[in-house]
Design a protein around this motif. Sequence first.
Motif, PDB file in Angstrom:
ATOM      1  N   PRO A   1     -18.075  -5.550  51.914  1.00 56.20           N
ATOM      2  CA  PRO A   1     -17.639  -6.629  51.014  1.00 56.20           C
ATOM      3  C   PRO A   1     -16.380  -6.237  50.230  1.00 56.20           C
ATOM      4  CG  PRO A   1     -20.001  -6.225  50.789  1.00 56.20           C
ATOM      5  CD  PRO A   1     -19.449  -5.099  51.578  1.00 56.20           C
ATOM      6  N   GLY A   2     -16.284  -4.942  49.877  1.00 52.78           N
ATOM      7  CA  GLY A   2     -15.128  -4.498  49.102  1.00 52.78           C
ATOM      8  C   GLY A   2     -13.827  -4.631  49.867  1.00 52.78           C
ATOM      9  N   ILE A   3     -13.813  -4.215  51.129  1.00 53.12           N
ATOM     10  CA  ILE A   3     -12.579  -4.288  51.898  1.00 53.12           C
ATOM     11  C   ILE A   3     -12.200  -5.731  52.197  1.00 53.12           C
ATOM     12  CG2 ILE A   3     -13.666  -4.084  54.163  1.00 53.12           C
ATOM     13  CD1 ILE A   3     -11.306  -2.480  55.078  1.00 53.12           C
ATOM     14  N   THR A   4     -13.209  -6.593  52.362  1.00 43.61           N
ATOM     15  CA  THR A   4     -12.903  -8.021  52.550  1.00 43.61           C
ATOM     16  C   THR A   4     -12.171  -8.581  51.342  1.00 43.61           C
ATOM     17  OG1 THR A   4     -14.904  -8.247  53.907  1.00 43.61           O
ATOM     18  CG2 THR A   4     -13.899 -10.266  53.066  1.00 43.61           C
ATOM     19  N   LEU A   5     -12.684  -8.293  50.151  1.00 41.94           N
ATOM     20  CA  LEU A   5     -12.035  -8.759  48.927  1.00 41.94           C
ATOM     21  C   LEU A   5     -10.656  -8.132  48.774  1.00 41.94           C
ATOM     22  CD1 LEU A   5     -12.158 -10.300  46.252  1.00 41.94           C
ATOM     23  CD2 LEU A   5     -13.355  -8.331  45.250  1.00 41.94           C
ATOM     24  N   ILE A   6     -10.528  -6.852  49.088  1.00 40.82           N
ATOM     25  CA  ILE A   6      -9.252  -6.153  48.920  1.00 40.82           C
ATOM     26  C   ILE A   6      -8.196  -6.717  49.867  1.00 40.82           C
ATOM     27  CG2 ILE A   6      -8.105  -3.926  49.287  1.00 40.82           C
ATOM     28  CD1 ILE A   6     -10.724  -2.631  48.244  1.00 40.82           C
ATOM     29  N   LEU A   7      -8.552  -6.973  51.118  1.00 46.08           N
ATOM     30  CA  LEU A   7      -7.578  -7.508  52.063  1.00 46.08           C
ATOM     31  C   LEU A   7      -7.131  -8.910  51.674  1.00 46.08           C
ATOM     32  CD1 LEU A   7      -8.934  -6.313  55.532  1.00 46.08           C
ATOM     33  CD2 LEU A   7      -6.872  -5.557  54.364  1.00 46.08           C
ATOM     34  N   TYR A   8      -8.081  -9.753  51.276  1.00 44.35           N
ATOM     35  CA  TYR A   8      -7.712 -11.107  50.885  1.00 44.35           C
ATOM     36  C   TYR A   8      -6.826 -11.088  49.635  1.00 44.35           C
ATOM     37  CZ  TYR A   8     -11.164 -12.916  54.192  1.00 44.35           C
ATOM     38  OH  TYR A   8     -11.867 -13.232  55.335  1.00 44.35           O
ATOM     39  N   LEU A   9      -7.184 -10.261  48.674  1.00 45.75           N
ATOM     40  CA  LEU A   9      -6.401 -10.187  47.452  1.00 45.75           C
ATOM     41  C   LEU A   9      -5.036  -9.554  47.711  1.00 45.75           C
ATOM     42  CD1 LEU A   9      -6.495 -10.903  44.492  1.00 45.75           C
ATOM     43  CD2 LEU A   9      -7.570  -8.697  44.018  1.00 45.75           C
ATOM     44  N   SER A  10      -4.960  -8.641  48.685  1.00 48.80           N
ATOM     45  CA  SER A  10      -3.670  -8.025  49.024  1.00 48.80           C
ATOM     46  C   SER A  10      -2.684  -9.074  49.507  1.00 48.80           C
ATOM     47  CB  SER A  10      -3.863  -6.958  50.101  1.00 48.80           C
ATOM     48  OG  SER A  10      -4.652  -5.884  49.636  1.00 48.80           O
ATOM     49  N   MET A  11      -3.167 -10.014  50.341  1.00 54.45           N
ATOM     50  CA  MET A  11      -2.284 -11.064  50.822  1.00 54.45           C
ATOM     51  C   MET A  11      -1.798 -11.954  49.688  1.00 54.45           C
ATOM     52  SD  MET A  11      -3.959 -12.132  54.505  1.00 54.45           S
ATOM     53  CE  MET A  11      -5.690 -11.948  54.092  1.00 54.45           C
ATOM     54  N   VAL A  12      -2.658 -12.169  48.696  1.00 54.61           N
ATOM     55  CA  VAL A  12      -2.249 -12.951  47.525  1.00 54.61           C
ATOM     56  C   VAL A  12      -1.224 -12.189  46.705  1.00 54.61           C
ATOM     57  CG1 VAL A  12      -3.047 -14.007  45.377  1.00 54.61           C
ATOM     58  CG2 VAL A  12      -4.459 -14.162  47.437  1.00 54.61           C
ATOM     59  N   VAL A  13      -1.427 -10.873  46.562  1.00 52.09           N
ATOM     60  CA  VAL A  13      -0.527 -10.051  45.735  1.00 52.09           C
ATOM     61  C   VAL A  13       0.869  -9.994  46.335  1.00 52.09           C
ATOM     62  CG1 VAL A  13      -0.081  -7.668  45.022  1.00 52.09           C
ATOM     63  CG2 VAL A  13      -2.326  -8.681  44.638  1.00 52.09           C
ATOM     64  N   PHE A  14       0.986  -9.965  47.662  1.00 48.69           N
ATOM     65  CA  PHE A  14       2.307  -9.926  48.277  1.00 48.69           C
ATOM     66  C   PHE A  14       3.094 -11.196  47.989  1.00 48.69           C
ATOM     67  CE2 PHE A  14       0.266  -6.918  51.475  1.00 48.69           C
ATOM     68  CZ  PHE A  14       0.752  -5.805  50.809  1.00 48.69           C
ATOM     69  N   VAL A  15       2.384 -12.288  47.676  1.00 49.43           N
ATOM     70  CA  VAL A  15       3.050 -13.535  47.287  1.00 49.43           C
ATOM     71  C   VAL A  15       3.182 -13.628  45.773  1.00 49.43           C
ATOM     72  CG1 VAL A  15       2.945 -16.057  47.412  1.00 49.43           C
ATOM     73  CG2 VAL A  15       2.130 -14.672  49.342  1.00 49.43           C
ATOM     74  N   MET A  16       2.163 -13.149  45.049  1.00 45.85           N
ATOM     75  CA  MET A  16       2.168 -13.180  43.577  1.00 45.85           C
ATOM     76  C   MET A  16       1.980 -11.750  43.055  1.00 45.85           C
ATOM     77  SD  MET A  16      -0.320 -16.501  43.100  1.00 45.85           S
ATOM     78  CE  MET A  16      -0.190 -16.427  41.304  1.00 45.85           C
ATOM     79  N   PRO A  17       3.052 -10.967  42.962  1.00 45.04           N
ATOM     80  CA  PRO A  17       2.951  -9.554  42.568  1.00 45.04           C
ATOM     81  C   PRO A  17       2.318  -9.341  41.200  1.00 45.04           C
ATOM     82  CG  PRO A  17       5.122 -10.053  43.468  1.00 45.04           C
ATOM     83  CD  PRO A  17       4.435 -11.354  43.279  1.00 45.04           C
ATOM     84  N   SER A  18       2.308 -10.358  40.343  1.00 46.89           N
ATOM     85  CA  SER A  18       1.745 -10.185  39.008  1.00 46.89           C
ATOM     86  C   SER A  18       0.253  -9.894  39.033  1.00 46.89           C
ATOM     87  CB  SER A  18       2.006 -11.444  38.170  1.00 46.89           C
ATOM     88  OG  SER A  18       1.425 -12.584  38.780  1.00 46.89           O
ATOM     89  N   LEU A  19      -0.421 -10.166  40.163  1.00 47.71           N
ATOM     90  CA  LEU A  19      -1.857  -9.908  40.274  1.00 47.71           C
ATOM     91  C   LEU A  19      -2.163  -8.523  40.830  1.00 47.71           C
ATOM     92  CD1 LEU A  19      -3.136 -13.345  41.654  1.00 47.71           C
ATOM     93  CD2 LEU A  19      -3.261 -12.487  39.312  1.00 47.71           C
ATOM     94  N   ALA A  20      -1.135  -7.689  40.977  1.00 51.71           N
ATOM     95  CA  ALA A  20      -1.349  -6.361  41.548  1.00 51.71           C
ATOM     96  C   ALA A  20      -2.307  -5.527  40.706  1.00 51.71           C
ATOM     97  CB  ALA A  20      -0.010  -5.638  41.696  1.00 51.71           C
ATOM     98  N   TYR A  21      -2.253  -5.691  39.396  1.00 50.75           N
ATOM     99  CA  TYR A  21      -3.127  -4.892  38.537  1.00 50.75           C
ATOM    100  C   TYR A  21      -4.595  -5.173  38.835  1.00 50.75           C
ATOM    101  CZ  TYR A  21      -4.422  -8.895  35.622  1.00 50.75           C
ATOM    102  OH  TYR A  21      -4.937 -10.076  35.175  1.00 50.75           O
ATOM    103  N   LEU A  22      -4.934  -6.448  39.157  1.00 47.96           N
ATOM    104  CA  LEU A  22      -6.317  -6.805  39.480  1.00 47.96           C
ATOM    105  C   LEU A  22      -6.744  -6.149  40.792  1.00 47.96           C
ATOM    106  CD1 LEU A  22      -8.887  -8.420  38.941  1.00 47.96           C
ATOM    107  CD2 LEU A  22      -7.802 -10.382  40.097  1.00 47.96           C
ATOM    108  N   LEU A  23      -5.863  -6.179  41.795  1.00 50.40           N
ATOM    109  CA  LEU A  23      -6.160  -5.555  43.077  1.00 50.40           C
ATOM    110  C   LEU A  23      -6.392  -4.061  42.914  1.00 50.40           C
ATOM    111  CD1 LEU A  23      -6.233  -5.415  46.199  1.00 50.40           C
ATOM    112  CD2 LEU A  23      -3.733  -5.261  46.146  1.00 50.40           C
ATOM    113  N   LEU A  24      -5.512  -3.390  42.195  1.00 58.13           N
ATOM    114  CA  LEU A  24      -5.634  -1.946  42.034  1.00 58.13           C
ATOM    115  C   LEU A  24      -6.858  -1.573  41.199  1.00 58.13           C
ATOM    116  CD1 LEU A  24      -1.860  -1.135  41.503  1.00 58.13           C
ATOM    117  CD2 LEU A  24      -3.211  -0.763  43.552  1.00 58.13           C
TER     118      LEU A  24
END
Length: 511
Positions: free
Chosen positions: A432-455
Motif C-alpha cells: 500500500p505504501g509504494i502505491t501511495l508513493i508512486l501516485y503522489l510522485s506523479m502529482v509532485v512532478f506536476v505540483m512540486p509544492s507537495l513534495a514535502y508531503l511525499l517525502l
Amino acid sequence: MKNKPFGEAPLLRLAVCLMAGIVVGDNMGNCNWLLPAFVVMVVGAMLLWRHAVVQSASIAVCFVLLGWLLIQRQEASLRVSWPEQEVIYEAVVLSEPVEKAKTIAVDILLTESERKLKCYFYKEGRREGVRREGDRSRTLKIGDGLRIQSRIRPNSEWRRGTFDYKRYLEVHGFTGQTFVSSWKWQKAQISLHHLSRLERTRLYFLKLRSRLLERLATDQTTPNPSYSGGEAYAVVAAMALGDKSALTQELRDIYAITGASHVLALSGLHLGIIYMLLTFLFGGRFFTFLPSYLFTFTTVWSFVFLVGMPVSVVRSAVMLTAYALLSLGHRDRMSVNTLAFTALLVLLVSPLSLYDISFQMSYLAVFSILLLVPLSERLFPPSYLMEHRIVKWLWGIVSVSCAAQIGVAPLTAYYFGRFSTLFLLTNLIVIPGITLILYLSMVVFVMPSLAYLLLYIVSVLNTLLTTIASIPGASIDGLHPTKLQTTMTYVVIVACYLLAFRFYRRKRDYI
C-alpha cells in the motif's frame, strides 16, 4: 484449472530450450559447425511436418542452437581490442556521478562507436590528501559532452563470492573501463549524429529523468525536521525514477533485512501500479477503446525509457502490451505462455540478460505467482471472498507475497546469503505504501509544492521498516548455498507444486 500444469504453455518449452542453448554456448565457446547445423535443423524441422514428435524434438534442438549462436554473437560484440596507449575520444555522460574513495564514477557512451564504458575520474587534489568540494567531476550531469584523453582497458576480472564483476559489466553492455586524470578531460559541445535513433531517444529520456530528480531534490526541505529528508529523497528517486545512486548502504541493508528490496528496484509491481492508474483514468466510457490503449501504452513505454530500460521493467512492459493485445481477442491474457513469450523476446535481443540477477528474480517471481496463486485461491470458497472484501484483499497480498518469496528465496540466499523471515509483515506495509508513493510522485512532478508531503510519507515508511529490521530474527544471514544446492531446492519446489496440482485435480474430479 487446466488438466496439465504446463499443457497450454508451448512457448515455455521453447524458452527453456533457448536458455539451455545460451548456457551451453557460454560454456562451450565458438564452434565453426554451429551455423550449418542450425540451418540443417531448421530445414529438417520444416520437412518433418508429418511426424509431430520428431518435429517437436527438432524445433527444440533448433532453439538450443539458436541460443548458442546468439550468445556467441553478443559476446563477440563485447570483445574489443583497445589501444595500449592513451587516446583522445568524445563521449556523453549516461549516469549520475557516484563518489568513490579516490574517484568519481560515471557511465559514458563513446559517440563514434556507441560503446559504453565505466569511467573513473580521479579527484582533484587527491595527491595532496585534500578533498576539494569544487571537483569538476562532481558537477557532471547526464547528457554532458566530454573530450577525454586516457587509456581504455578491458573490463575488470574482479570477483567476490558469487558476484562476477566482469559478467555484470557485460550484461549491462559495458565493453571497457578507463581511469582519467583530473587534467585530461574537459566538457565540450559534441555532435550526437553518429548515435542511433534508439540511443538518442534513451539519452533524451535520461536527461529528462535528471531534470525531474533535480526538481525533487530542490523541494526535499520540509517543515517537519523529525526525519532525514536525504534518505526520503533517495527512496523516492529509486522507487519512482529508478535512480539508486543516492541510497546509503545502511538504508539498503534495512530494506534487504525486512525483505523490501524489491520496492527499491523497479519491476512489474511499479509498472503495474502505473498501468492500473492509467487504465482507471483513460479506459472509461469517455475515451474510445483504441485511443485509450494507444495513450496508455505510449505512456508505459515512455516510463520504461525514462527509468533507463532495466530488464525487469522491460519484461513487465512487454507483458502488459501482450496482455492488451490478447484482450482484444478475448484470450487468456496473464499466463505462463505470455511470460515465456516475453522471455523469448528479451533473450533474442540480449541473450546475456539471462545472467542478470534482476532478470532471474523477476521472471522466477512472476512464474511462481502464476503457478501458485491459483492453487492458494482454492483454500477459500469464491463466494466467501466476494462477501468479505477485506479478507480477499489481505489474502491476495499474502498469497502473492508467499508465491513470489517461494520463487526467489533460493536465489536470494545464493546471491545475497539472506532470508527475510518477516517478509509478509513487510509486504502488508510496503505494497500500500509504494502505491501511495508512486501516485503522489506523479502529482509532485506536476505540483512540486507537495513534495514535502511525499517525502514525509516515505520517511514514515523508512521508520516502520527500521523498526521491523530491529526485531530479533528478522533476517537469517550467512546462507551461502552452492549452485547444486540452489538447483535442487528448485527441483523440490517444482515437485511439491506438481503434487499439490495433482491433489487439487483429483479432488475436483472426485467432486
